[in-house]
Write a protein that holds these residues in place. Structure first.
Motif, mmCIF file in Angstrom:
data_model
loop_
_atom_site.group_PDB
_atom_site.id
_atom_site.type_symbol
_atom_site.label_atom_id
_atom_site.label_comp_id
_atom_site.label_asym_id
_atom_site.label_seq_id
_atom_site.Cartn_x
_atom_site.Cartn_y
_atom_site.Cartn_z
ATOM 1 N N PHE A 150 -66.222 -75.830 38.045
ATOM 2 C CA PHE A 150 -65.477 -74.829 37.272
ATOM 3 C C PHE A 150 -64.998 -75.350 35.913
ATOM 4 C CE2 PHE A 150 -65.063 -73.105 41.586
ATOM 5 C CZ PHE A 150 -65.579 -71.841 41.349
ATOM 6 N N GLU B 19 -64.377 -79.455 28.572
ATOM 7 C CA GLU B 19 -63.531 -80.178 29.525
ATOM 8 C C GLU B 19 -64.281 -81.376 30.114
ATOM 9 O OE1 GLU B 19 -60.652 -76.449 30.873
ATOM 10 O OE2 GLU B 19 -62.465 -76.842 32.015
ATOM 11 N N ARG C 126 -64.377 -84.149 27.419
ATOM 12 C CA ARG C 126 -63.108 -84.858 27.296
ATOM 13 C C ARG C 126 -62.878 -85.777 28.504
ATOM 14 N NH1 ARG C 126 -59.875 -80.616 25.146
ATOM 15 N NH2 ARG C 126 -59.906 -79.892 27.275
ATOM 16 N N ARG D 247 -62.392 -89.852 28.385
ATOM 17 C CA ARG D 247 -61.206 -90.510 28.944
ATOM 18 C C ARG D 247 -61.577 -91.512 30.022
ATOM 19 N NH1 ARG D 247 -57.244 -85.222 28.466
ATOM 20 N NH2 ARG D 247 -56.922 -85.521 26.236
ATOM 21 N N ARG E 42 -62.538 -94.672 28.340
ATOM 22 C CA ARG E 42 -61.349 -95.418 27.903
ATOM 23 C C ARG E 42 -60.685 -96.119 29.077
ATOM 24 N NH1 ARG E 42 -60.387 -91.076 24.827
ATOM 25 N NH2 ARG E 42 -60.931 -91.457 22.666
ATOM 26 N N ARG E 43 -60.573 -95.387 30.196
ATOM 27 C CA ARG E 43 -59.944 -96.012 31.373
ATOM 28 C C ARG E 43 -60.753 -97.212 31.833
ATOM 29 N NH1 ARG E 43 -58.956 -90.428 32.970
ATOM 30 N NH2 ARG E 43 -60.827 -90.375 34.248
ATOM 31 N N SER F 252 -60.238 -73.883 35.428
ATOM 32 C CA SER F 252 -59.795 -75.265 35.656
ATOM 33 C C SER F 252 -58.284 -75.358 35.851
ATOM 34 C CB SER F 252 -60.236 -76.173 34.507
ATOM 35 O OG SER F 252 -59.594 -75.801 33.312
ATOM 36 N N ILE G 115 -57.796 -75.596 40.077
ATOM 37 C CA ILE G 115 -58.679 -76.327 40.994
ATOM 38 C C ILE G 115 -58.204 -77.714 41.405
ATOM 39 C CG2 ILE G 115 -60.703 -75.070 40.167
ATOM 40 C CD1 ILE G 115 -61.476 -77.511 38.521
ATOM 41 N N ASP G 116 -57.164 -78.262 40.759
ATOM 42 C CA ASP G 116 -56.729 -79.625 41.114
ATOM 43 C C ASP G 116 -57.852 -80.631 40.817
ATOM 44 O OD1 ASP G 116 -54.795 -81.506 42.439
ATOM 45 O OD2 ASP G 116 -56.434 -81.672 43.887
ATOM 46 N N ARG G 117 -57.848 -81.773 41.490
ATOM 47 C CA ARG G 117 -58.877 -82.818 41.381
ATOM 48 C C ARG G 117 -58.892 -83.518 40.020
ATOM 49 N NH1 ARG G 117 -58.526 -81.567 46.001
ATOM 50 N NH2 ARG G 117 -60.231 -81.372 47.521
ATOM 51 N N TRP H 88 -57.787 -86.535 37.345
ATOM 52 C CA TRP H 88 -57.542 -87.961 37.485
ATOM 53 C C TRP H 88 -56.029 -88.184 37.569
ATOM 54 C CZ3 TRP H 88 -60.226 -91.770 39.091
ATOM 55 C CH2 TRP H 88 -59.743 -93.073 38.943
ATOM 56 N N TYR I 165 -57.869 -81.629 32.827
ATOM 57 C CA TYR I 165 -59.166 -81.358 32.209
ATOM 58 C C TYR I 165 -58.984 -80.334 31.097
ATOM 59 C CZ TYR I 165 -61.173 -83.680 36.257
ATOM 60 O OH TYR I 165 -61.489 -84.597 37.213
ATOM 61 N N ALA I 166 -58.160 -79.336 31.377
ATOM 62 C CA ALA I 166 -57.954 -78.245 30.427
ATOM 63 C C ALA I 166 -57.242 -78.763 29.180
ATOM 64 C CB ALA I 166 -57.118 -77.152 31.077
ATOM 65 N N PHE J 191 -53.902 -97.117 29.294
ATOM 66 C CA PHE J 191 -54.974 -97.650 30.135
ATOM 67 C C PHE J 191 -55.173 -96.840 31.406
ATOM 68 C CE2 PHE J 191 -54.778 -101.368 27.409
ATOM 69 C CZ PHE J 191 -56.133 -101.573 27.245
ATOM 70 N N THR K 104 -54.455 -93.637 31.928
ATOM 71 C CA THR K 104 -54.867 -92.242 31.724
ATOM 72 C C THR K 104 -56.140 -92.100 30.903
ATOM 73 O OG1 THR K 104 -53.556 -92.088 29.709
ATOM 74 C CG2 THR K 104 -52.478 -91.411 31.760
ATOM 75 N N GLY K 105 -56.376 -93.042 29.983
ATOM 76 C CA GLY K 105 -57.514 -92.896 29.080
ATOM 77 C C GLY K 105 -57.238 -91.927 27.942
ATOM 78 N N TYR K 106 -55.986 -91.545 27.765
ATOM 79 C CA TYR K 106 -55.644 -90.655 26.656
ATOM 80 C C TYR K 106 -55.953 -91.322 25.323
ATOM 81 C CZ TYR K 106 -53.052 -86.942 29.057
ATOM 82 O OH TYR K 106 -52.694 -85.866 29.804
#
Lengths: 223, 615
Positions: free
Chosen positions: A19, A24, A27, A31, A34-35, B19, B22-24, B26, B246-247, B295, B297-299
């Motif tokens: 979904f 998304e 992105r 990420r 990066r992690r 999205s 749906i959860d899931r 990171w 994700y969103a 580190f 989160t990868g943001y």
């Protein structure tokens, strides 16, 4: 082409994460890189960005078994090692399946991938013979006209469907496997094809099972 | 218990942005076998709620408990709620996809007045009775908290308990009290009595109106509820592995809280009053957590947040260390909530060195007279110097916040905003190389003054909407056209905010009536309709105009009089009178104690990271 090591990653988009929209997914993959603390290359310019490029987008709701992106690394790391670090920091439903280096001369994924293989699982107990017949009839007409964002778009089916779709049944579901040729101006969406063939709305789980390169008639995977 | 996913999934093909549901992601923590489940809800969409730091902090605290699952809930957008109702799917938590009604506790943030109907919408979708008095033993305890809890009365009947103040410690105490009560099979009423014994917890059903209309505590409950305060921010670890959406959410970046509280003392500002005293985190802790968060989160961006980040006594050190650590990386470090007077040239150069984020200042008023009245201790010269420094360091965009309808405001004050913006533009142009002047923009945002509880202006009324509109058009006419983007808050929504912010318990019926008439997502301008509210006020006998506009008498019992924020009434009154006299009051972290009363009342003290007071 700039310096660096061009790593190709094959990953899935499955389960609930089908979904996600294409943006998304992009992105999420950035990420994850990066992690994983990968030595990724960054574009020069006012707002530096990770050098990552994707194959053809998947729509929201459509799953993918073998999707691809290329990521440029500034130093060489064994592909298996990169795959393992990415796997450790990626949601299972977006997990990388295979990583490998490609040469800098290789055309971009978006340009190279021209064949998409799909599997549709349809609800509603549609008899396979009926659907196979309707699809055959539709292909006999030669073209299909689709409305997209208020515009009519005409697909030449001989061009869009390089093979005759296969229809089988699996319990109370009807399975359709088909190959779609992707062009510069987008590609025919499989659920649109089935809807036109049946002349009614359908409920289907759509999965893109493979993305292939058409090498003068020989289809092969990009990895 | 089997989850609802198989029933949710078919709905997702037909809704916007699935999205959200749906959860899931990171970082999401799944504890399917936990005996005790807490649902934490932000009463707006996923994209708005995921930006809320408080929920991340509380989730991190609860994750430390054995056998407790903490799960997220947001309000489904109208397409999804309609699909859920049609399919008989109740509101579910994201992590386990189990009904919210099956949780033991439902914690709801109360961020601002325009989310009140969303709370009722969520309770209804969950199948939980709206009013605490209608709930039975099997229903979750519905607990509120957050900024608007400082006047809890309009929502009081919908909550079993409401926490006033910082949640880090109290949330653990509430869960422990509830688990202990369950252990000994206590009734709901007994459990609520136990909760009322926790510092900062308000149980509305234990307070009923006396003969004069003022709330009276039942026997054994404190007369006033004292706000909870976390005395040392560094004593509690901050979340470094939050859920990564994700969103594309509202603030799609990592955040680190660098300090809490602000004692600049702007007289209209509720946050600046109710989050006192100022408590800074140590530079080492901030740098360590910022690196760990990036580190984990990868943001690609980290924001150093607080009510006034540039006030942090070690901010420059923190920024230098972070920039050195992320040199050449595609990571941005942003500092929101800057004050004109603490944004120094060296800070401008430091921030200009990274990926450049937007710059926002809030002069609030156009004239020095009015800035003095509201205690916004910023001069025009300071603003202009700061703008010159920022544009000299490379910024090209600036956002300025102003307020219309402040106490003592005259037409001259409104018109003065236009003059101030013109001079800002001129200085910005001057500091920008000629070739780049075309891209120069100043966004001006004008909100409407809403009197808030626990501030020196809590006795004030709001201007009628017609008068607000007249002043807004004065402002528009006074504003330079070129290079300025002017926007203002709609006078009708500000009016509703005032009615609810100043309201007492009798407003609850109106809120419910408005929700029943279809009010939900009132903060979304495309969804807001004042007519639903006007009808709701009429049918419940509320004179909304009077509620918004009539000042309270200084000797009146205010609807929030039983909530002790630590601020002395005498201080708030004195500050109100100083406003009329145009006398400013200094920030106690720089100067002398101003006698606001918070430190002695809450046994807390100002914490400055470098040690000692600033100044």
């Amino acid at each position: 082409m700039a310096e660096g090591f061009r790593l190709r990653v094959c990953h899935r988009k499955s389960g609930r994460l089908r979904f996600l929209s294409h943006l998304e997914v992009v992105r999420a993959c950035e990420r994850a890189a990066r992690r994983a603390a990968l030595p990724y290359a960054v574009s020069r310019g006012f707002t530096p960005r990770m050098r990552m490029s994707f194959g053809p987008a998947l729509p929201v709701g459509t799953a993918g078994e073998r999707e691809y992106y290329d990521l440029t690394l500034t130093r060489y790391l064994p592909a298996a090692e990169v795959c393992a670090s990415l796997t450790a920091v990626t949601a299972e439903d977006l997990a990388p399946l295979q990583c490998g280096y490609v040469t800098a001369r290789e055309p971009s994924l978006a340009a190279a991938l021209t064949i998409a293989m799909y599997e549709l699982s349809l609800e509603g107990g549609i008899p396979p013979e009926e659907l196979q017949g309707s699809l055959h009839g539709l292909m006999g007409d030669g073209t299909i006209s689709v409305e997209h964002k208020g515009k009519q778009k005409v697909y030449d089916l001989a061009e869009a469907l390089p093979k005759e779709p296969e229809v089988t049944s699996a319990g109370d579901r009807t399975l359709v496997r088909l190959a779609v040729k992707m062009g510069e101006h987008g590609s025919l969406r499989p659920e649109v094809l089935i809807r036109s063939a049946l002349g009614r709305d359908i409920r289907a789980v759509v999965t893109r099972t493979d993305l292939l390169i058409d090498d003068e008639g020989v289809w092969r995977r990009p990895l | 218990m089997s989850d609802l996913w198989e029933r949710v999934q078919p709905l997702l093909a037909r809704v916007e942005r699935p999205s959200r549901y749906i959860d899931r992601e990171w970082g999401a923590v799944h504890r399917p076998d936990a005996a005790y489940r807490v649902a934490l809800m932000y009463p707006d969409t996923y994209e708005v709620g995921m930006a809320n730091q408080a929920l991340q902090v509380l989730a991190d605290r609860l994750a430390g408990l054995d056998d407790v699952a903490c799960e997220r809930v947001f309000v489904p957008w109208t397409d999804m709620s309609a699909a859920m109702r049609a399919a008989g799917v109740p509101l579910y938590t994201l992590e386990s996809c189990l009904p919210v009604a099956g949780c033991q506790m439902l914690g709801i943030t109360i961020p601002h007045e325009l989310t009140y109907t969303n709370i009722l919408e969520a309770l209804d979708l969950a199948g939980i009775p709206l009013r605490a008095e209608e709930r039975s033993e099997g229903d979750p305890l519905v607990i509120g908290g957050g900024p608007s809890a400082h006047n809890p009365e309009p929502l009081a009947p919908f909550f079993d308990a409401i926490l006033i103040g910082d949640g880090e410690e109290a949330v653990l105490e509430m869960v422990a009290a509830h688990r202990a009560a369950r252990e000994r099979s206590a009734t709901r009423a007994e459990t609520l009595r136990d909760l009322a014994g926790i510092e900062g917890v308000y149980v509305p059903s234990l307070y009923v109106a006396g003969p004069d209309g003022a709330l009276v505590a039942s026997a054994g409950t404190p007369e006033r509820i004292t706000r909870r305060v976390l005395r040392d921010l560094d004593a509690v670890s901050s979340p470094v592995c939050p859920v990564v959406p994700y969103a594309d959410v509202v603030h799609d970046r990592a955040t680190i809280e660098v300090l809490r509280g602000c004692s600049r003392g702007c007289r209209f500002c509720q946050a600046g009053m109710v989050y006192r005293p100022v408590r800074e985190r140590q530079a080492d802790a901030i740098v360590r957590d910022a690196i760990a968060t990036l580190f984990c989160t990868g943001y690609e961006e980290i924001s150093l947040t607080s009510l006034s980040t540039a006030d942090h006594s070690q901010l420059e050190e923190v920024l230098r260390r972070l920039f050195r650590r992320f040199e050449d990386a595609d990571v941005a470090i942003s500092v929101p909530s800057l004050r004109v007077d603490s944004f120094t040239l060296s800070l401008a150069r430091l921030l200009g060195g990274g990926k450049r984020s937007g710059l926002t200042f809030a002069p609030e008023a156009g004239s020095q007279r009015l800035r003095d009245a509201i205690n916004k201790n910023v001069t025009e010269d300071e603003l202009l110097e700061t703008v010159a420094a920022a544009f000299g360091a490379g910024w090209r965009r600036l956002k300025l916040y102003f307020m219309v309808g402040l106490p003592t405001e005259t037409d001259e004050d409104v018109v003065a905003i236009g003059g101030l913006v013109s001079r800002v533009l001129a200085v910005a142009r001057e500091a920008t190389p000629p070739a780049e002047r075309g891209g120069l923009r100043v966004a001006v945002s004008a909100s409407t003054f809403v009197p808030k509880a626990h501030t020196p202006f809590q006795w004030e009324g709001q201007l009628p909407a017609g008068e607000v509109r007249r002043r807004q058009s004065l402002l528009r006419d006074a504003m330079p056209r070129r290079g300025v983007e002017l926007s203002w808050h709609d006078a009708e929504t500000s009016f509703l905010e005032a009615v609810l912010a100043r309201g007492d318990r009798s407003l609850a019926d109106a809120i419910e009536a408005a929700w029943r008439a279809g009010a939900v997502f009132d903060a979304w301008s495309e969804r807001f309709e004042l007519s639903r509210w006007t009808a709701a006020f009429e049918s419940t006998g509320i004179d909304a105009g009077a509620r918004a506009h009539d000042p309270f008498a200084e000797d009146e019992t205010l609807p929030w009089s039983h909530i002790d924020s630590g601020l002395a009434r005498s201080f708030l009154l004195a500050e109100r009178h100083r406003a009329y006299e145009g006398i400013i009051t200094e920030d106690c972290t720089f100067g002398d104690c101003t006698g606001c009363g918070v430190c002695p009342a809450l046994s807390a003290d100002v914490v400055v990271a470098g040690g000692g007071r600033r100044g």
